[in-house]
Design an enzyme around this catalytic site. Structure first.
Site, PDB file in Angstrom:
ATOM      1  N   CYS A   1       0.844  -1.190   0.000  1.00 30.30           N
ATOM      2  CA  CYS A   1       0.000   0.000   0.000  1.00 30.30           C
ATOM      3  C   CYS A   1       0.889   1.253   0.000  1.00 30.30           C
ATOM      4  O   CYS A   1       1.764   1.385  -0.853  1.00 30.30           O
ATOM      5  CB  CYS A   1      -0.965  -0.064   1.180  1.00 30.30           C
ATOM      6  SG  CYS A   1      -2.320   1.124   1.100  1.00 30.30           S
TER       7      CYS A   1
ATOM      8  N   HIS B   1      -7.217  -4.806  -3.660  1.00 36.22           N
ATOM      9  CA  HIS B   1      -6.232  -4.111  -2.845  1.00 36.22           C
ATOM     10  C   HIS B   1      -6.050  -4.877  -1.526  1.00 36.22           C
ATOM     11  O   HIS B   1      -6.994  -5.458  -1.001  1.00 36.22           O
ATOM     12  CB  HIS B   1      -6.714  -2.687  -2.548  1.00 36.22           C
ATOM     13  CG  HIS B   1      -5.708  -1.840  -1.850  1.00 36.22           C
ATOM     14  ND1 HIS B   1      -4.577  -1.362  -2.476  1.00 36.22           N
ATOM     15  CD2 HIS B   1      -5.650  -1.385  -0.569  1.00 36.22           C
ATOM     16  CE1 HIS B   1      -3.870  -0.653  -1.618  1.00 36.22           C
ATOM     17  NE2 HIS B   1      -4.488  -0.660  -0.452  1.00 36.22           N
TER      18      HIS B   1
ATOM     19  N   ASP C   1      -7.989  -3.456  -7.937  1.00 32.23           N
ATOM     20  CA  ASP C   1      -7.656  -2.497  -6.889  1.00 32.23           C
ATOM     21  C   ASP C   1      -8.156  -1.110  -7.286  1.00 32.23           C
ATOM     22  O   ASP C   1      -7.616  -0.500  -8.211  1.00 32.23           O
ATOM     23  CB  ASP C   1      -6.140  -2.469  -6.701  1.00 32.23           C
ATOM     24  CG  ASP C   1      -5.685  -1.546  -5.578  1.00 32.23           C
ATOM     25  OD1 ASP C   1      -6.522  -0.781  -5.055  1.00 32.23           O
ATOM     26  OD2 ASP C   1      -4.488  -1.596  -5.237  1.00 32.23           O
TER      27      ASP C   1
END
Length: 247
Positions: A125, A214, A183
């Protein structure tokens, strides 16, 4: 390998940074990986990820990425409150402060008798973005960047005005870029932008896109977690670092 854990509070130009260390218990010298977390800092899933990598023969450092903005030891929850605080922190800390954090950890590792001095970076991330950014440091030989956010959008603050995308040409280490095609944080056009920028900049990299959401590596919250894919990506990351850091 059996591992051991400890922590150290490192003095950075922007304040004290608690950094968690995972390393093989057996005496010896090992290459290192700086592991950058999500916006939530060192949660249980991040700790388990660091342990997995350390168990393959690496010294793994997990810094508190927003140490200037939270009390030492802060872990944010995977809930709306934690997400709001983490996102606020993300937009409050300039990229250059992350750069100085990285240099502080590099300096620390190069002074440790249990480290070979060969260092890589890995992150998920926002941590994937920070691993990408860390590869601009001449001491970082390779980076595994997993669903890295905010590179394509150039939205993170910079004191110099130079975002990470515009500085891609400064990347010196080899990159492995891993994405989930489902994502929403990095849509198709965002991935295309990063991919073409890497090509145009002449960076050495590999690129992987999977049918995944994600945070598919996070083993908490079964709506996104893909255990088989996570295992594959760990293996790919280990292979990258064994090839580039083990001399």
């Amino acid at each position: 390998m059996i591992i051991q854990t400890e922590f150290v509070d490192l003095k950075t130009p922007t304040g004290e940074m608690r950094t968690y260390i995972y390393r093989p218990k057996e005496a010896g010298q090992y290459p290192a990986i700086i592991y950058y977390s999500e916006i939530f800092q060192q949660t249980a899933p991040i700790a388990r990820s660091a342990a997995i990598m350390a168990g393959h023969g690496f010294v793994v450092l997990v810094p508190e990425v927003f140490h200037e903005l939270n009390p030492i030891g802060t872990v944010l929850g995977y809930d709306d409150e934690g997400k709001d605080k983490g996102n606020a922190d993300k937009f409050a800390k300039p990229l250059e402060a992350h750069d100085s954090d990285t240099q502080t950890m590099v300096d620390f590792l190069q002074q440790q008798s249990y480290c070979t001095g060969h260092i890589g970076a890995m992150g998920v991330c926002i941590g994937g973005h920070l691993a990408y950014r860390a590869a601009m440091n001449e001491n970082i030989k390779a980076a595994s960047c997993l669903y890295a956010t905010d590179i394509h959008s150039s939205t993170l603050p910079s004191q110099s005005g130079a975002d990470s995308l515009s500085r891609t040409k400064d990347i010196k280490g080899e990159l492995m870029m891993v994405w989930g095609k489902q994502d929403p944080h990095v849509p198709d056009e965002g991935r295309f932008k990063i991919h073409h920028n890497l090509i145009d900049s002449g960076v050495k990299f590999t690129w992987f896109e999977f049918n995944a959401a994600h945070a598919f590596m996070r083993d908490e919250g079964l709506d996104r977690y893909d255990p088989a894919l996570a295992m594959q990506v760990y293996r790919m990351s280990v292979d990258l670092f064994k090839r580039t850091l083990v001399v």
